[in-house]
Design a protein around this motif. Structure first.
Motif: not given
Length: 313
Positions: A218-225
């Motif tokens: 949740r603290l990373l950029a959107r779409g990063v998994d």
């Protein structure tokens, strides 16, 4: 052309002893050391430092700086295994797989600073992700690591292998003043904006490291998994320009079946194994590095750098 002369200054410590053992018997170099009676003689050290082609410093920080100040011969190249020069911009950082072109920079350098053992794992995991923008530079990072007791030098070895070994702690967290010397090195070479939180520990085994870095998706950029992070690491090290890379990334599917990490799994080798563990339900990712604190974390790294430098002579 004669084989280059390699002088080890401080070959009686844990790192120096292992480097000496690795180099002994090689025919592509001439190994130089001082007799026990001459090690504390400034004139003998100065002469040896200026007579060699490559000096490897296995000394405390202050003694390493002193050794460098003794070198007047401009042809002498240096590999410093201490932490004295790891954040100096005029020294080349000795982690060949860290970045594109780093192996070549080490090969051409006159002054190379060996990475710290813990920073090797932290930088190996984080730098590619920060450089790719997958982990923000201002992420509030926490790094946890446990090392074999040899990471504490001869004093720690004496505690765990001496006559009172039965009284040695099976596990101990240290650095509780939160002022360990490694965070500035990690921050600089990963490109982080802030000092990372670092919690080191020793276990009752001689050598080996497990280092982990937890991330919240949740603290990373959107779409990063987790898969994105893993692919970045795998791609980076597959493209490493080090002639012989010592860093491998565990396939994501293989990591899903792993139930534990053994800090001694790579003891006696110069390899480092990186892994990404993912819990999609909770949005948690754990980055992990396993390696030998005296291999890729110290002596093995110094010899890897030495080999690169010799090839350019």
């Amino acid at each position: 052309m004669s084989a280059p002369v390699v002088f080890i200054d401080g070959d009686q410590g844990t790192t120096g002893l292992q480097i000496h053992e690795r180099l002994r018997g090689r025919t592509d170099l001439q190994l130089s050391t001082l007799a026990a009676a001459d090690r504390k003689d400034p004139r003998q050290r100065e002469q040896a430092l200026n007579a060699c082609d490559i000096a490897i410093l296995c000394l405390p920080d202050a003694a390493a700086r002193e050794a460098v100040s003794m070198i007047a011969n401009p042809k002498v190249r240096v590999i410093d295994a201490s932490s004295a020069h790891r954040t100096r911009p005029d020294w080349t950082y000795g982690f060949p797989e860290m970045a594109t072109g780093q192996a070549q920079r080490i090969a051409d350098a006159h002054r190379v600073t060996n990475p710290g053992c813990y920073p090797t794992g932290a930088i190996g995991l984080l730098r590619p992700l920060v450089q790719a923008g997958l982990v923000p530079r201002d992420y509030p990072l926490s790094i946890h690591a446990v090392s074999g007791y040899s990471g504490g030098g001869r004093a720690a070895v004496d505690v765990y292998e001496g006559p009172n070994a039965s009284q040695a702690l099976p596990y101990q967290t240290y650095g509780l003043a939160l002022a360990h010397k490694h965070p500035p090195e990690i921050q600089l070479h990963t490109g982080l904006a802030h000092r990372p939180f670092f919690v080191p520990a020793y276990g009752a085994f001689r050598q080996g490291i497990v280092l982990t870095v937890p991330l919240e998706l949740r603290l990373l950029a959107r779409g990063v998994d987790g898969a994105t992070l893993h692919d970045c690491l795998a791609t980076h090290y597959a493209a490493s320009d080090a002639e012989t890379t010592h860093v491998q990334v565990v396939p994501l599917e293989a990591s899903r079946s792993m139930t534990h990490l053994d800090p001694q799994a790579l003891s006696g080798t110069d390899d480092m194994r990186l892994a990404v563990f993912v819990n999609e339900e909770h949005g948690h990712v754990l980055l992990a590095a396993v390696f030998d604190n005296l291999g890729k974390g110290a002596s093995g790294a110094a010899v890897q750098n030495l080999n690169l430098m010799i090839e350019r002579m």
